[in-house]
Design a protein around this motif. Structure first.
Motif, short mmCIF file in Angstrom:
data_model
loop_
_atom_site.label_atom_id
_atom_site.label_comp_id
_atom_site.label_asym_id
_atom_site.label_seq_id
_atom_site.Cartn_x
_atom_site.Cartn_y
_atom_site.Cartn_z
N CYS A 43 0.81 -1.23 0.00
CA CYS A 43 0.00 0.00 0.00
C CYS A 43 0.84 1.28 0.00
CB CYS A 43 -0.99 0.00 1.16
SG CYS A 43 -0.22 0.07 2.78
N ASP A 44 2.17 1.14 0.01
CA ASP A 44 3.05 2.31 0.15
C ASP A 44 2.78 3.43 -0.86
OD1 ASP A 44 4.08 0.62 1.95
OD2 ASP A 44 6.07 0.40 1.03
N MET A 64 -8.81 -11.64 7.94
CA MET A 64 -8.53 -10.21 7.79
C MET A 64 -7.62 -9.73 8.92
SD MET A 64 -8.69 -7.39 6.23
CE MET A 64 -9.80 -7.25 4.85
N LYS A 65 -7.89 -10.19 10.12
CA LYS A 65 -7.06 -9.79 11.26
C LYS A 65 -5.60 -10.20 11.01
CE LYS A 65 -6.89 -10.23 16.29
NZ LYS A 65 -5.69 -10.98 16.63
N ARG A 66 -5.43 -11.47 10.58
CA ARG A 66 -4.06 -11.95 10.32
C ARG A 66 -3.40 -11.12 9.23
NH1 ARG A 66 -5.39 -18.32 9.92
NH2 ARG A 66 -5.85 -18.68 12.13
N PHE A 67 -4.18 -10.78 8.19
CA PHE A 67 -3.62 -9.99 7.08
C PHE A 67 -3.17 -8.62 7.57
CE2 PHE A 67 -4.44 -6.63 3.97
CZ PHE A 67 -3.44 -6.94 3.06
N ILE A 68 -4.01 -7.96 8.35
CA ILE A 68 -3.67 -6.61 8.84
C ILE A 68 -2.35 -6.67 9.62
CG2 ILE A 68 -4.40 -4.74 10.40
CD1 ILE A 68 -7.32 -5.48 9.59
N GLU A 69 -2.19 -7.75 10.38
CA GLU A 69 -0.98 -7.87 11.20
C GLU A 69 0.29 -8.05 10.37
OE1 GLU A 69 -3.26 -9.52 15.18
OE2 GLU A 69 -2.23 -10.95 13.87
N THR A 70 0.13 -8.45 9.10
CA THR A 70 1.32 -8.61 8.25
C THR A 70 1.76 -7.29 7.62
OG1 THR A 70 0.12 -9.01 6.19
CG2 THR A 70 0.62 -10.96 7.54
N LEU A 71 0.91 -6.26 7.67
CA LEU A 71 1.25 -5.00 6.99
C LEU A 71 2.32 -4.24 7.77
CD1 LEU A 71 -2.34 -3.77 6.03
CD2 LEU A 71 -0.63 -4.79 4.52
N LEU A 73 4.28 -1.21 9.54
CA LEU A 73 3.77 -0.13 10.40
C LEU A 73 3.69 1.18 9.62
CD1 LEU A 73 5.23 -0.42 13.99
CD2 LEU A 73 2.83 -0.41 13.31
N GLN A 74 2.57 1.85 9.73
CA GLN A 74 2.34 3.09 8.97
C GLN A 74 2.51 4.29 9.90
OE1 GLN A 74 1.37 2.93 5.56
NE2 GLN A 74 1.91 0.79 5.87
N ASN A 75 2.58 5.45 9.24
CA ASN A 75 2.73 6.65 10.04
C ASN A 75 1.54 7.58 9.77
OD1 ASN A 75 3.77 8.61 11.64
ND2 ASN A 75 5.31 9.31 10.16
N GLY A 76 0.33 7.09 10.10
CA GLY A 76 -0.86 7.93 9.97
C GLY A 76 -1.49 7.96 8.59
N LYS A 77 -1.20 6.95 7.74
CA LYS A 77 -1.83 6.92 6.41
C LYS A 77 -3.35 6.82 6.59
CE LYS A 77 0.13 4.50 2.92
NZ LYS A 77 0.42 5.34 1.75
N PRO A 78 -4.15 7.66 5.89
CA PRO A 78 -5.61 7.62 6.07
C PRO A 78 -6.19 6.28 5.62
CG PRO A 78 -4.94 9.61 4.90
CD PRO A 78 -3.74 8.73 4.97
N GLN A 99 -8.00 -2.70 14.91
CA GLN A 99 -6.94 -3.53 14.32
C GLN A 99 -6.14 -2.73 13.29
OE1 GLN A 99 -8.92 -7.03 12.78
NE2 GLN A 99 -9.54 -7.70 14.81
N VAL A 100 -6.87 -1.93 12.49
CA VAL A 100 -6.21 -1.13 11.45
C VAL A 100 -5.39 -0.01 12.10
CG1 VAL A 100 -6.68 0.41 9.49
CG2 VAL A 100 -7.94 -1.75 9.71
N ASP A 101 -5.97 0.60 13.10
CA ASP A 101 -5.31 1.67 13.85
C ASP A 101 -4.01 1.17 14.48
OD1 ASP A 101 -5.35 3.20 16.81
OD2 ASP A 101 -5.88 4.45 15.09
N ALA A 102 -4.03 -0.07 14.94
CA ALA A 102 -2.85 -0.64 15.62
C ALA A 102 -1.66 -0.79 14.68
CB ALA A 102 -3.20 -1.99 16.23
N ARG A 103 -1.90 -0.76 13.36
CA ARG A 103 -0.78 -0.81 12.41
C ARG A 103 -0.33 0.59 12.02
NH1 ARG A 103 1.88 -4.53 13.48
NH2 ARG A 103 3.06 -4.51 11.54
#
Ligand SMILES: Cc1cc2nc3c(=O)[nH]c(=O)nc-3n(C[C@H](O)[C@H](O)[C@H](O)COP(=O)(O)O)c2cc1C
Ligand code: SF4
Ligand code: SF4
Length: 263
Positions: A43-44, A64-71, A73-78, A99-103
């Motif tokens: 998604c970069d 979906m939870k497992r997938f999100i955990e593989t992404l 770490l972002q820095n506030g991407k909307p 879950q999304v916020d946690a990444r």
């Protein structure tokens, strides 16, 4: 502006909802990525990210939870979250947003869209509507899409977007069901070899890669998440779950619904 939507749909409702969304967003180019079947696109290079799936026991599905955990770490991407559901969405949307916020994404919008029920035990109880989403639900969905369009304009103009999480009322939440209970209605599925024609559909639709064709379907019960996708879509009703022998299948959105949501 460019956005990517990662989605997981076990029987097609969420897929239909994200296609509708993509077709109704006019101020950005949107790419859809089916996390169970497509090659994962990073998604970069995208300006915003959507996550879409369905309520699975009052929370986002394990896949979906497992997938999100593989992404990374972002820095506030909307980001935004969307979940479909069949009767009671409960805390699904907020769990999803958390879950999304946690990444490291900044979740700026969320929506829960009622769609036909695909969970056979609930279909058997008959406590769901078969005509969802109603015109009222569709106009709420259109409002959500318009909100995303406004957010896209704000991103383009460099405005700071308000995070969604602060606006949730934590007091209203009911706890979601423990993940280890998700298989309680499904149990250990059995394949009726008399009915099975080795078509391979069950292996194709299993997002958890729990079925291998050898040449008959062989289920790895450790990997199975009890999502009912194989049960719902077996053309010969050859998959038996705990107290179900092929009844109350949900084979996907009706032609009427597909036509309605393709406009
Ligand atoms: C295992 C499982 C659990 C479900 N749990 C819920 C739930 O907690 N609440 C609800 O309203 N619908 C629930 N549903 C129904 C789905 O969320 C709903 O039908 C959804 O639109 C299916 O989307 P899909 O076709 O993209 O997979 C569940 C369905 C399955 C298969
Ligand atoms: S989908 Fe049904 S008929 Fe096809 S291989 Fe699986 S169990 Fe057999
Ligand atoms: S084997 Fe389990 S995880 Fe795979 S489709 Fe069937 S119910 Fe879902």
């Amino acid at each position: 502006m460019k956005g990517i939507i990662y989605y997981y749909s076990s029987t097609g409702n969420t897929k239909l909802a994200v296609n509708y969304l993509k077709n109704h967003i006019h101020n950005a180019e949107i790419v859809l990525c089916d996390i169970a079947n497509d090659n994962i696109i990073e998604c970069d290079s995208y300006d915003f990210v959507g996550f879409a799936s369905f309520a699975e026991y009052l929370g986002p599905p394990t896949l979906m939870k497992r997938f999100i955990e593989t992404l990374s770490l972002q820095n506030g991407k909307p980001a935004f979250v969307l979940n479909t559901y069949g009767r009671f969405t409960g805390p699904t949307q907020i769990e999803f947003a958390k879950q999304v916020d946690a990444r490291g994404f900044k979740v700026v919008a969320g929506h829960s869209l009622i769609m036909p029920m695909n969970y056979p035990p609930m279909k058997r109880k008959g406590k769901h509507s078969t005509s969802e989403p109603s015109p009222k639900e569709m106009s709420n969905y259109d409002r959500f899409i318009a909100q995303i369009e406004r957010s896209i304009t704000q991103i383009e103009e460099g405005e700071d977007l308000k995070p969604l999480l602060r606006t949730f009322s934590l007091k209203k939440l009911v706890p979601s069901m423990a993940r280890d209970k998700v298989k309680k209605d499904f149990g250990i599925q059995q394949i009726d070899q008399e009915k099975c024609v080795n078509c391979g559909n069950c292996a194709r639709v299993c997002g958890y890669n729990a079925i291998e064709m050898n040449p008959n379907p062989v289920v790895n019960h450790q990997k199975c998440n009890g999502c009912w996708a194989c049960y719902n879509t077996c053309p010969k009703k050859a998959i038996n779950a705990k107290s179900f022998k092929g009844e109350y299948q949900y084979k996907g959105p009706s032609k009427e619904l597909v036509d309605r949501m393709s406009k």
